[in-house]
Design a protein around this motif. Structure first.
Motif, PDB file in Angstrom:
ATOM      1  N   LEU A 282       0.670  -1.129  -0.044  1.00  8.39           N
ATOM      2  CA  LEU A 282      -0.084  -0.018   0.000  1.00  8.39           C
ATOM      3  C   LEU A 282       0.735   1.140  -0.049  1.00  8.39           C
ATOM      4  CD1 LEU A 282      -2.690  -0.846   2.427  1.00  8.39           C
ATOM      5  CD2 LEU A 282      -3.031  -0.423   0.012  1.00  8.39           C
ATOM      6  N   PRO A 283       0.640   2.283  -0.879  1.00  2.85           N
ATOM      7  CA  PRO A 283       1.403   3.377  -0.785  1.00  2.85           C
ATOM      8  C   PRO A 283       1.308   4.265   0.420  1.00  2.85           C
ATOM      9  CG  PRO A 283      -0.731   3.724  -2.531  1.00  2.85           C
ATOM     10  CD  PRO A 283      -0.304   2.160  -1.981  1.00  2.85           C
ATOM     11  N   ILE A 284       2.042   5.247   0.640  1.00  2.70           N
ATOM     12  CA  ILE A 284       2.144   5.928   1.587  1.00  2.70           C
ATOM     13  C   ILE A 284       2.361   5.410   3.019  1.00  2.70           C
ATOM     14  CG2 ILE A 284       0.772   7.577   2.982  1.00  2.70           C
ATOM     15  CD1 ILE A 284      -0.936   8.200   0.539  1.00  2.70           C
ATOM     16  N   ILE A 285       1.376   4.323   3.517  1.00  2.00           N
ATOM     17  CA  ILE A 285       1.837   3.728   4.694  1.00  2.00           C
ATOM     18  C   ILE A 285       2.773   2.322   4.317  1.00  2.00           C
ATOM     19  CG2 ILE A 285      -0.419   4.166   5.589  1.00  2.00           C
ATOM     20  CD1 ILE A 285      -1.219   1.391   5.015  1.00  2.00           C
ATOM     21  N   ASN A 286       3.045   2.163   3.299  1.00  2.00           N
ATOM     22  CA  ASN A 286       4.226   1.290   3.051  1.00  2.00           C
ATOM     23  C   ASN A 286       4.067  -0.144   3.667  1.00  2.00           C
ATOM     24  OD1 ASN A 286       6.562   0.553   1.312  1.00  2.00           O
ATOM     25  ND2 ASN A 286       7.936   0.717   3.356  1.00  2.00           N
ATOM     26  N   SER A 287       2.941  -0.544   3.556  1.00  2.00           N
ATOM     27  CA  SER A 287       2.311  -2.050   4.173  1.00  2.00           C
ATOM     28  C   SER A 287       1.934  -3.056   3.348  1.00  2.00           C
ATOM     29  CB  SER A 287       1.415  -1.682   5.305  1.00  2.00           C
ATOM     30  OG  SER A 287       1.015  -2.664   6.012  1.00  2.00           O
TER      31      SER A 287
END
Length: 359
Positions: A282-287
């Motif tokens: 997932l972008p932004i949260i990098n999860s």
């Protein structure tokens, strides 16, 4: 006019059953590949058989309901069978230290764990079949005197069903994580808890709310017996309108079969593709997310768009611009085709080491 309380009880029950079934559907292929070590091709093939059985056994469930048992008993049998299947899956997933190869499966030589798994799949398919075929015909019993509410009733019913379908992949993804063989048992356990909640709800309210306007119990007497009591006789020869209706049903069935062939790949091909060839970060949260989470997108859009569609089609009907069933199905098939065209373009010339963006 408002819908009867019994309708909402049935819809709530089917939401819990849907949650339990989607847990099974979301986990099944990943469990076969990650834990049982079945090949991808065998797993998708097996899922197709399991999914097909849920429709095949509906013939049996419908016959038993209409001829001998009635809707209530067949729904109850379905719930109990699903609970048994989920319990077997939970037990089966606990000794996860299995090592299997395709040769064993192709010659029908299975380990004890795999045999238990196959039994659970059969029990689940029968249970889902009995529940689905009886619960949908059960709903129509509430509206014999007011057929105008039937369309909106089924739309609300499937809205409830898709709420369960949306929540299941979200819960499974958070519980099972990213392909941890030790955690699959807890995913199946959540499915078992949901169907037990469905059983409690059904038993608690079946006598209070599953009644007609005049207070008579619904779904107790088989429809065949009711027809005999009301001295309803069916003609041996079909009328022209009945033949025309059968032709329409045949066309719709062919369209639905084509649609299901492709849409149900979300549980097999698309999950496996997302597992191997999609960058699930997932972008932004990098999860990182589990591939099974993609299954929740379809029911999410159904939940969001169903009220909009209902209002839109109602407005069009008021303006004498009603959209018929054939057009709606055609639009659905067209959009499904566009979706697979987009996937084809995205995966064109894809090699084994390439991962595409999740968008």
């Amino acid at each position: 006019m408002e819908h009867p309380k019994g309708f909402y009880m049935l819809s709530s029950a089917t939401m819990l059953e849907s949650f339990s079934y989607f847990v099974f559907a979301v986990i099944l292929v990943l469990y076969m590949t990650d834990v049982l070590h079945f090949t991808d091709s065998f797993s998708t093939y097996f899922f197709g058989i399991a999914y097909g059985m849920t429709y095949l056994f509906q013939i049996v469930g419908g016959y038993l309901s209409d001829r001998y048992l009635g809707n209530r008993k067949v729904v109850l049998i379905g719930i109990i069978l699903i609970a048994i299947a989920q319990l077997i899956f939970t037990y089966d997933a606990s000794p996860y230290h299995i090592s299997a190869n395709m040769a064993n499966h192709s010659t029908f030589l299975y380990t004890n764990q795999e045999i238990l798994f196959l039994i659970a799949v059969i029990v689940m398919s029968i249970g889902v079949s009995f529940f689905t075929v009886s619960i949908t015909s059960f709903i129509s019993l509430f509206y014999k005197e007011d057929s105008k509410l039937v369309d909106s009733a089924f739309s609300i019913f499937y809205l409830f069903r898709n709420i369960g379908g949306f929540l299941a992949p979200v819960v499974v993804s958070s519980v099972v994580g990213i392909h941890d063989p030790k955690l699959y048992q807890y995913g199946f356990l959540y499915g078992f808890i949901a169907i037990i909640a469905c059983l409690i709800l059904f038993l608690a309210f079946k006598n209070k709310t599953f009644v007609s306007v005049d207070g008579k119990p619904l779904g107790v007497t088989p429809s065949f017996k009711l027809q005999k009591e009301n001295k309803q006789k069916s003609s041996a020869k079909l009328s022209r309108s009945e033949i025309s209706n059968l032709k329409a049903i045949a066309i719709i069935l062919m369209a639905v079969i084509v649609f299901l062939m492709f849409s149900q790949q979300i549980f097999t091909t698309i999950i496996l593709f997302a597992k191997q060839h999609v960058n699930n970060i997932l972008p932004i949260i990098n999860s990182q997310i589990s591939p099974s989470l993609y299954v929740s997108i379809n029911p999410l859009f159904i939940i969001i768009l169903t009220p909009i569609y209902l209002k839109l089609f109602h407005k069009l009907s008021e303006k004498n611009m009603a959209v018929n069933t054939y057009t709606k199905i055609g639009i659905g098939l067209l959009l499904t085709g566009i979706a697979f065209l987009v996937l084809f373009i995205a995966t064109h010339d894809l090699n084994a080491n390439t991962k595409i963006n999740m968008v």
